[in-house]
Enzyme design. Structure first.
Site, short mmCIF file in Angstrom:
data_model
loop_
_atom_site.label_atom_id
_atom_site.label_comp_id
_atom_site.label_asym_id
_atom_site.label_seq_id
_atom_site.Cartn_x
_atom_site.Cartn_y
_atom_site.Cartn_z
N HIS A 1 2.81 3.23 -8.91
CA HIS A 1 2.75 1.82 -9.27
C HIS A 1 3.83 1.33 -9.95
O HIS A 1 4.70 0.14 -9.63
CB HIS A 1 1.49 1.38 -9.96
CG HIS A 1 -0.06 1.92 -9.33
ND1 HIS A 1 -0.13 1.48 -7.98
CD2 HIS A 1 -0.96 2.72 -9.78
CE1 HIS A 1 -1.15 1.99 -7.75
NE2 HIS A 1 -1.76 2.54 -8.66
N ASP B 1 0.95 -1.17 0.01
CA ASP B 1 0.08 0.09 0.05
C ASP B 1 1.03 1.34 0.00
O ASP B 1 1.88 1.14 0.61
CB ASP B 1 -0.79 -0.08 1.14
CG ASP B 1 -1.91 1.09 1.20
OD1 ASP B 1 -2.38 1.50 0.05
OD2 ASP B 1 -2.72 1.31 2.27
N ARG C 1 -0.61 9.17 -10.08
CA ARG C 1 -0.68 7.83 -9.21
C ARG C 1 -0.21 6.60 -9.93
O ARG C 1 0.77 5.72 -8.95
CB ARG C 1 -2.06 7.44 -8.78
CG ARG C 1 -2.75 8.49 -7.90
CD ARG C 1 -4.24 7.96 -7.96
NE ARG C 1 -4.46 6.78 -7.32
CZ ARG C 1 -4.15 6.37 -6.08
NH1 ARG C 1 -4.17 7.11 -5.17
NH2 ARG C 1 -4.35 5.07 -5.45
N LEU D 1 11.01 -20.38 -5.12
CA LEU D 1 10.49 -19.61 -4.51
C LEU D 1 9.21 -19.75 -5.34
O LEU D 1 9.31 -19.72 -6.63
CB LEU D 1 11.12 -18.03 -4.80
CG LEU D 1 10.16 -16.79 -4.21
CD1 LEU D 1 9.83 -17.13 -2.60
CD2 LEU D 1 10.80 -15.74 -4.53
C1 FPP Z 1 -1.81 0.17 -3.53
O1 FPP Z 1 -1.54 1.35 -3.28
C2 FPP Z 1 -1.15 -0.60 -4.65
C3 FPP Z 1 -1.88 -1.14 -5.68
C4 FPP Z 1 -3.58 -1.13 -5.76
C5 FPP Z 1 -1.13 -1.85 -6.72
C6 FPP Z 1 -0.37 -2.54 -6.39
C7 FPP Z 1 0.51 -2.78 -7.43
C8 FPP Z 1 2.06 -2.80 -7.72
C9 FPP Z 1 2.87 -2.34 -6.73
C10 FPP Z 1 2.43 -3.39 -9.05
C11 FPP Z 1 3.14 -4.68 -8.87
C12 FPP Z 1 2.73 -5.51 -9.97
C13 FPP Z 1 3.18 -6.70 -9.91
C14 FPP Z 1 2.93 -7.44 -11.48
C15 FPP Z 1 3.59 -7.46 -9.00
P1 FPP Z 1 -2.56 2.45 -3.38
O2 FPP Z 1 -2.92 2.84 -4.76
O3 FPP Z 1 -3.56 2.15 -2.66
O4 FPP Z 1 -1.68 3.80 -2.85
P2 FPP Z 1 -2.36 4.95 -1.81
O5 FPP Z 1 -2.92 4.24 -0.60
O6 FPP Z 1 -1.28 5.76 -1.44
O7 FPP Z 1 -3.48 5.61 -2.64
#
Ligand code: FPP
Length: 240
Positions: free
Chosen positions: A34, A17, A30, A128
């Site tokens: 990611h 997160d 945003r 893994l």
């Molecule tokens: C949450 O941060 C994150 C996500 C919903 C997406 C997570 C995806 C990745 C890190 C890419 C990884 C991909 C692979 C293929 C492993 P948020 O957007 O909720 O952050 P915020 O709470 O600050 O808004």
């Protein structure tokens, strides 16, 4: 399944997160968060390899994430597609087996095809076990497992063991350590059944800032935990 505490978790699950906040703090879209989050995924994967962690499960997209703005959903889906296209060779080279669990029928056919291909190409790998939870929710998982178990043997015979056999992560031991980055202290419908006895580690670090060193800190914290599984400290000492 319960087992002795060896200091190194066999199975680590992570709620990644804070990508959006990381990007917003830098006046970036945003999606930049990611993208940067992918680097943390790589760092964590490398650390798992170094530390002998056998299972890593990442919450990449929840059932509830479909309610985000449509452009964020579609760019996230594109990120998954490009990550699969780009990274699968490295997974093969590093003996990592990839599985994707969740409601597959909600995913785009092209993404489903790439997932099936990546799973097949890495199926023989053993170092893994990497699982991405995509369009996944813990409640969905429990319901689909209960349905499958009831179909198999009838509702009256349904018990914990028969339900567990149908959970999305039936191939893995239960997570020993659940990490959530980004400062919130909740499970958010992640592995609800499987995390019954997991040690919970919450950090304020946003996911793109979660480095190998930050992961090592979480592992050091875990190594200090006493895992009692409902027993007393004295019982554990007597059995060790
Ligand atoms: C949450 O941060 C994150 C996500 C919903 C997406 C997570 C995806 C990745 C890190 C890419 C990884 C991909 C692979 C293929 C492993 P948020 O957007 O909720 O952050 P915020 O709470 O600050 O808004």
């Amino acid at each position: 399944m319960q087992r002795l505490h060896t200091g190194v978790p066999r199975h680590v699950a992570i709620i990644m997160d804070g990508n959006g906040r990381w990007a917003t703090a830098r006046h970036l879209p945003r999606m930049a968060g990611h993208n940067r989050g992918m680097e943390s995924v790589r760092a964590v994967l490398e650390t798992c390899g170094r530390r002998g962690i056998e299972y890593l499960t990442l919450f990449a997209f929840s059932s509830e994430n479909w309610h985000r703005p449509a452009d964020e959903v579609s760019t996230l889906m594109r990120l998954f597609v490009s990550a699969l296209q780009r990274e699968v060779v490295k997974l093969v080279e590093n003996d990592v087996r990839l599985r994707v669990v969740g409601e597959r029928n909600t995913l785009d056919p092209e993404l489903r095809r790439l997932i099936a291909e990546a799973e097949e190409r890495t199926a023989a790998n053993t170092r893994l076990q990497l699982t991405l939870c995509v369009s996944y929710g813990g409640r969905w998982d429990i319901v689909q497992a209960a349905r499958a178990a009831a179909r198999e043997q009838g509702i009256e015979a349904l018990d914990e063991a028969s339900l567990e056999r149908h959970l999305a992560l039936a191939f893995a031991p239960e997570p020993d350590l659940l990490i959530r980055t980004g400062g919130e202290q909740r499970i958010s419908n992640f592995l609800l059944w499987q995390c019954a006895y997991a040690e919970l580690y919450f950090t304020h670090a946003l996911w793109p800032d979660f480095s190998a060193a930050a992961f090592d800190e979480a592992l050091a914290w875990y190594a200090q935990r006493e895992r009692r599984f409902g027993r007393t400290s004295q019982q554990l000492a007597a059995n060790s």
